[in-house]
Structures are given as structure tokens and as C-alpha cells.
Design a protein around this motif. Structure first.
Motif, PDB file in Angstrom:
ATOM      1  N   ASP A 163     -15.555  -4.856  17.488  1.00 16.65           N
ATOM      2  CA  ASP A 163     -16.767  -4.750  16.849  1.00 16.65           C
ATOM      3  C   ASP A 163     -17.263  -6.080  16.191  1.00 16.65           C
ATOM      4  O   ASP A 163     -16.860  -6.921  16.716  1.00 16.65           O
ATOM      5  CB  ASP A 163     -17.119  -3.564  15.745  1.00 16.65           C
ATOM      6  N   SER A 164     -18.551  -5.987  15.544  1.00 14.17           N
ATOM      7  CA  SER A 164     -19.107  -7.480  15.117  1.00 14.17           C
ATOM      8  C   SER A 164     -18.120  -8.007  14.206  1.00 14.17           C
ATOM      9  O   SER A 164     -18.162  -9.379  14.161  1.00 14.17           O
ATOM     10  CB  SER A 164     -20.265  -7.236  14.448  1.00 14.17           C
ATOM     11  N   GLN A 165     -17.117  -7.437  13.518  1.00 12.17           N
ATOM     12  CA  GLN A 165     -16.092  -8.147  12.891  1.00 12.17           C
ATOM     13  C   GLN A 165     -14.903  -8.524  13.725  1.00 12.17           C
ATOM     14  O   GLN A 165     -13.915  -9.129  12.995  1.00 12.17           O
ATOM     15  CB  GLN A 165     -15.623  -7.122  11.561  1.00 12.17           C
ATOM     16  N   GLY A 166     -14.922  -8.134  14.668  1.00 11.75           N
ATOM     17  CA  GLY A 166     -13.442  -8.604  15.611  1.00 11.75           C
ATOM     18  C   GLY A 166     -12.487  -7.387  15.692  1.00 11.75           C
ATOM     19  O   GLY A 166     -11.476  -7.468  16.101  1.00 11.75           O
ATOM     20  N   ASN A 167     -12.941  -6.261  15.049  1.00  9.53           N
ATOM     21  CA  ASN A 167     -12.024  -5.068  14.989  1.00  9.53           C
ATOM     22  C   ASN A 167     -12.246  -4.126  16.063  1.00  9.53           C
ATOM     23  O   ASN A 167     -13.244  -4.008  16.384  1.00  9.53           O
ATOM     24  CB  ASN A 167     -12.279  -4.149  13.680  1.00  9.53           C
ATOM     25  N   PHE A 168     -11.027  -4.105  16.917  1.00  5.11           N
ATOM     26  CA  PHE A 168     -11.000  -3.095  18.194  1.00  5.11           C
ATOM     27  C   PHE A 168     -11.370  -1.686  17.687  1.00  5.11           C
ATOM     28  O   PHE A 168     -10.810  -1.026  16.852  1.00  5.11           O
ATOM     29  CB  PHE A 168      -9.673  -3.124  18.845  1.00  5.11           C
ATOM     30  N   LYS A 169     -12.196  -0.957  18.446  1.00  9.75           N
ATOM     31  CA  LYS A 169     -12.507   0.298  18.327  1.00  9.75           C
ATOM     32  C   LYS A 169     -12.718   1.201  19.859  1.00  9.75           C
ATOM     33  O   LYS A 169     -12.778   0.391  20.683  1.00  9.75           O
ATOM     34  CB  LYS A 169     -14.014   0.530  17.712  1.00  9.75           C
ATOM     35  N   GLY A 170     -12.552   2.402  19.729  1.00 10.13           N
ATOM     36  CA  GLY A 170     -12.842   3.034  21.148  1.00 10.13           C
ATOM     37  C   GLY A 170     -11.278   4.154  21.075  1.00 10.13           C
ATOM     38  O   GLY A 170     -10.642   4.135  20.232  1.00 10.13           O
ATOM     39  N   LEU A 171     -11.629   4.790  22.212  1.00  6.02           N
ATOM     40  CA  LEU A 171     -10.715   6.032  22.685  1.00  6.02           C
ATOM     41  C   LEU A 171      -9.132   5.415  22.767  1.00  6.02           C
ATOM     42  O   LEU A 171      -8.393   5.844  22.384  1.00  6.02           O
ATOM     43  CB  LEU A 171     -11.324   6.869  23.842  1.00  6.02           C
ATOM     44  N   ASP A 172      -9.122   4.428  23.583  1.00  7.91           N
ATOM     45  CA  ASP A 172      -7.681   3.817  23.711  1.00  7.91           C
ATOM     46  C   ASP A 172      -7.166   3.315  22.483  1.00  7.91           C
ATOM     47  O   ASP A 172      -6.078   3.428  22.233  1.00  7.91           O
ATOM     48  CB  ASP A 172      -7.886   2.753  25.002  1.00  7.91           C
ATOM     49  N   PRO A 181      -1.660   3.474  10.648  1.00  9.22           N
ATOM     50  CA  PRO A 181      -2.467   3.179  11.749  1.00  9.22           C
ATOM     51  C   PRO A 181      -3.135   1.797  12.028  1.00  9.22           C
ATOM     52  O   PRO A 181      -3.594   1.366  12.841  1.00  9.22           O
ATOM     53  CB  PRO A 181      -3.697   4.016  11.498  1.00  9.22           C
ATOM     54  N   THR A 182      -2.888   0.790  10.731  1.00  9.48           N
ATOM     55  CA  THR A 182      -3.527  -0.449  10.898  1.00  9.48           C
ATOM     56  C   THR A 182      -2.324  -1.420  11.317  1.00  9.48           C
ATOM     57  O   THR A 182      -2.611  -2.589  11.748  1.00  9.48           O
ATOM     58  CB  THR A 182      -4.077  -1.081   9.472  1.00  9.48           C
ATOM     59  N   LYS A 183      -1.225  -0.915  11.484  1.00 10.88           N
ATOM     60  CA  LYS A 183      -0.040  -1.927  11.927  1.00 10.88           C
ATOM     61  C   LYS A 183       0.012  -1.968  13.412  1.00 10.88           C
ATOM     62  O   LYS A 183       0.803  -1.759  14.091  1.00 10.88           O
ATOM     63  CB  LYS A 183       1.394  -1.261  11.404  1.00 10.88           C
ATOM     64  N   VAL A 184      -0.997  -2.437  13.835  1.00 16.49           N
ATOM     65  CA  VAL A 184      -1.384  -2.840  15.422  1.00 16.49           C
ATOM     66  C   VAL A 184      -1.591  -4.029  15.664  1.00 16.49           C
ATOM     67  O   VAL A 184      -2.713  -4.445  14.928  1.00 16.49           O
ATOM     68  CB  VAL A 184      -2.189  -1.905  15.925  1.00 16.49           C
ATOM     69  N   ARG A 185      -1.065  -4.853  16.453  1.00 18.25           N
ATOM     70  CA  ARG A 185      -1.735  -6.123  17.298  1.00 18.25           C
ATOM     71  C   ARG A 185      -2.258  -5.462  18.481  1.00 18.25           C
ATOM     72  O   ARG A 185      -1.420  -5.273  19.372  1.00 18.25           O
ATOM     73  CB  ARG A 185      -0.835  -7.095  17.163  1.00 18.25           C
ATOM     74  N   TYR A 186      -3.555  -6.156  18.651  1.00 21.82           N
ATOM     75  CA  TYR A 186      -4.142  -5.761  20.016  1.00 21.82           C
ATOM     76  C   TYR A 186      -4.091  -6.898  21.046  1.00 21.82           C
ATOM     77  O   TYR A 186      -4.558  -7.993  20.364  1.00 21.82           O
ATOM     78  CB  TYR A 186      -5.616  -5.438  19.753  1.00 21.82           C
ATOM     79  N   VAL A 187      -3.799  -6.718  22.086  1.00 22.84           N
ATOM     80  CA  VAL A 187      -3.941  -7.956  23.061  1.00 22.84           C
ATOM     81  C   VAL A 187      -4.763  -7.492  23.905  1.00 22.84           C
ATOM     82  O   VAL A 187      -4.758  -6.436  24.739  1.00 22.84           O
ATOM     83  CB  VAL A 187      -2.286  -7.878  23.750  1.00 22.84           C
ATOM     84  N   ALA A 188      -5.822  -8.259  24.198  1.00 19.42           N
ATOM     85  CA  ALA A 188      -6.757  -7.860  25.240  1.00 19.42           C
ATOM     86  C   ALA A 188      -6.542  -8.510  26.600  1.00 19.42           C
ATOM     87  O   ALA A 188      -6.059  -9.643  26.779  1.00 19.42           O
ATOM     88  CB  ALA A 188      -8.250  -8.767  24.629  1.00 19.42           C
TER      89      ALA A 188
END
Ligand SMILES: N[C@@H](CCC(=O)N[C@@H](CS)C(=O)NCC(=O)O)C(=O)O
Length: 336
Positions: A47-56, A71-78
Motif C-alpha cells: 500500500d502507500s505506506q509500503g505494507n503488503f496487503k491482499g489475499l495471499d 501476524p505481524t512477524k512476517v518478512r515479505y520477499v517480492a
């Protein structure tokens, strides 16, 4: 030949290293490393703050909540379509939740497991309304934007040959460039998962109402998670997380009432939510892991509606993604 052999050996060694119990690694690290897309509205996009959002992304959050209690203990790798499976094979990520289609060849040749489908999709086409295209054969001779390294690239060629449609693929390795090119008017049509097209029109089109996603699809695209071979315990957790979220929908357990429902007298609800049966411990998890997972983002229906359903810019129908009792394909294996 010799060099190829060394590369293969190094790769095999790194796959073996990465397949040591992922659950232990995640617990020790205190963070889940989740592979997602670089930007696919509704499924995984910052999103605009750089936080990943969505079903996955909600599956990553539910998994982190179930395994780590947060639920926040996630590192997202694009990851792009091209590099997603390598990232999993090498151990860079713990699990891949990235609108990835399950196929026979991906399931048998990559050294990876395919988890339960969390979105039944199909390959669709979007066109500008004023082109007057009503069906696929109207696209004879058309230039079609398509992304590299996807199932779509192959299916587009197969379908065109089989049906005598001489469309001309224009192939992109970056999806943002593909959107810019299509919405800039360089291609007559763009093809990818129908859900992704809905997301692209809702978020990237200069004027969404000028475009139409054609009703026909040319393939089955069952999207779901991937894990590494050789770590059945971790793959089981990914499997039962999905069934848990679907079972929660079937039983009326929601993000808001999960704690309350844990006190229910209904045996199926008690087992699902860890009030009886000790089911979580068989996966090396807390018996109430699914309470935490459901509280992270709701049951499957809530995750669907918020991200891609009527409450979202994509406005997709449940269709095949409804529960089996409502005519869809979402069916949880019993928790007993
Ligand atoms: N489901 C298809 C396509 C998945 C895919 O990569 N789609 C592209 C668009 S066609 C996408 O989501 N791109 C976003 C990104 O690269 O981050 C597959 O598994 O091959």
C-alpha cells in the motif's frame, strides 16, 4: 557439461540444506519469510505506506499468527514470475504465496510441493471497450501483452494455434511495464489470470470504465501455495491452515467471534479451535493455533471478501471459490 554438473550439485546441496525442518527455523528466527508478488492488487501488493496487503498476504499473516502467535512477524520477499520458484528452492523464503498456478509439471519437476488451492482462477483477457471485441475470435491478428515465465505465455500460444487465432504476443519480464504498455495503448489486449486483470483495471487503468474483462477464460489456473519437498511437517501446516480457514467459514467462526466460539459446545468447533482433541500439537503447534490464525484476518470468506470480493476494488464474485455447500469448490477436510 562438467560445469552444468557442478551447478546441479550445488543446487541439490542447497535444496537439502533448506529442507531441514522449516518450522524450527521459523520459530528460532521468530519471523516467517513469505514469498509474494511484486505487486498484484487484491493478492499481494504494497500500500502507500509500503505494507503488503491482499489475499495471499493474509495467508502469510494467518500462518505467522498460527506458528508464532503474531501476524505481524512476517518478512515479505517480492518475487517476479521468473524468480519465484528458485527463491523457494534455495531456502530464501519459507513458503511461496504468490498467485502461482499449480500444474503437473511444476508439481513433479521443481522439487516443490503444491498446497491446497486458495483461489480457483482462469486465464482471461482485457480490452478497451471501444474496440468492440465481444469474443476471443474477434482478437484475430491482435497484439496481446503477456508476462514472461507465467503459465499464460504458453497457454496463449497453444490456444491461438488450436483455434486459428493468429494473435501476436508481446512478452514482458516486468508486470509494471506490461501494464504501462497496455494502458498506454500499445497492445490490443492483455492476458493473465482473470483476477489479476480485475486488479489491474481497478488500480492501474487511467479510466477503469473504459476497459472490459472478457467473460471467456482459456485455462484453469488453480492458485495456491508452494513449499519444498522433504519437509512434510511444514507442508502439512500449510495444508491445514487453508482447510482451517475454510472450515471456519463453514462453521461460522469469524475474526470477531473466534475467542467466543472456542467455548462452543459443538464438537467440530471445539476440535477446530483447540478446545478438544489436541489437534494442533500433532503439527508441533499450539492447540489454539487456528484461533490465532483466524483472528489475524478472518475465515476464508472474510479474507476473500475484504481483498477481492464485493467490498474490494476488484469486486469479484465468489463463483468457484464459494464453499461447496454454496455451489463452489472450497471444501475443508474434516478436523477429526
Ligand atoms: N498464475 C500464473 C501467473 C502469475 C503471475 O506471475 N502473474 C503476473 C501477471 S501476468 C503477476 O502477478 N505479476 C505480479 C508480479 O510480478 O509481481 C502463473 O503461476 O504462472
Amino acid at each position: 557439461m562438467y560445469r552444468g554438473l557442478i551447478t546441479a550439485t550445488v543446487l541439490a546441496a542447497s535444496i537439502t540444506g533448506a529442507s531441514a525442518a522449516t518450522l524450527d527455523t521459523v520459530k528460532q528466527r521468530g519471523t516467517l519469510v513469505c514469498g509474494v508478488s511484486t505487486g498484484f492488487a487484491g493478492f499481494s501488493a504494497p500500500d502507500s505506506q509500503g505494507n503488503f496487503k491482499g489475499l495471499d498476504v493474509d495467508y502469510c499473516r494467518a500462518l505467522a499468527a498460527g506458528v508464532l502467535g503474531d501476524p505481524t512477524k512476517v518478512r515479505y520477499v517480492a518475487l517476479t514470475a521468473q524468480n519465484r520458484f528458485t527463491a523457494l528452492q534455495s531456502g530464501e523464503i519459507d513458503v511461496l504465496y504468490r498467485n502461482s498456478t499449480q500444474t503437473y509439471l511444476r508439481g513433479t519437476t521443481l522439487g516443490l510441493r503444491q498446497g491446497p488451492v486458495n483461489f480457483y482462477d482462469g486465464q482471461g483477457f482485457v480490452v478497451k471497450k471501444d474496440l468492440g471485441v465481444k469474443e476471443l475470435k474477434d482478437l484475430k491478428g491482435a497484439t496481446v501483452c503477456v508476462a514472461q515465465g507465467t503459465t499464460h505465455e504458453v497457454t496463449l500460444g497453444d490456444y491461438g494455434r488450436a483455434n486459428g487465432i493468429d494473435w501476436k504476443p508481446l512478452v514482458f519480464d516486468r508486470v509494471d511495464t506490461m501494464y504501462q504498455t497496455f494502458f498506454g495503448g500499445r497492445c490490443d489486449a492483455m492476458t493473465q489470470d482473470a483476477s489479476a486483470l480485475a486488479g489491474a483495471v481497478a488500480t492501474a487503468a487511467p479510466k477503469a470504465e473504459d476497459y472490459v474483462v472478457l467473460p471467456q477464460t482459456i485455462s484453469k489456473e488453480p492458485l495456491g501455495p508452494f513449499t519444498r519437498n522433504g519437509d512434510e511437517g511444514w507442508s502439512d501446516i500449510i495444508t491445514w491452515l487453508h482447510y482451517g480457514l475454510v472450515e471456519a467459514e463453514e462453521l461460522g467462526v469469524t475474526q470477531a467471534n473466534a475467542d467466543e466460539m472456542a467455548k462452543s459446545q459443538v464438537p467440530a468447533i471445539q476440535r477446530l479451535l483447540g478446545a478438544s482433541g489436541d489437534l494442533g500439537s500433532r503439527l508441533g503447534l499450539d492447540n489454539k493455533w487456528l484461533v490465532a490464525a483466524i483472528k489475524a484476518g478472518g475465515n476464508y470468506g472474510e479474507i476473500f471478501e475484504r481483498n477481492v470480493g464485493k467490498a474490494s476494488p476488484l469486486k469479484l464474485e465468489r463463483g468457484l471459490n464459494a464453499t461447496w455447500s454454496k455451489g463452489g469448490l472450497m471444501y475443508a477436510i474434516p478436523f477429526k
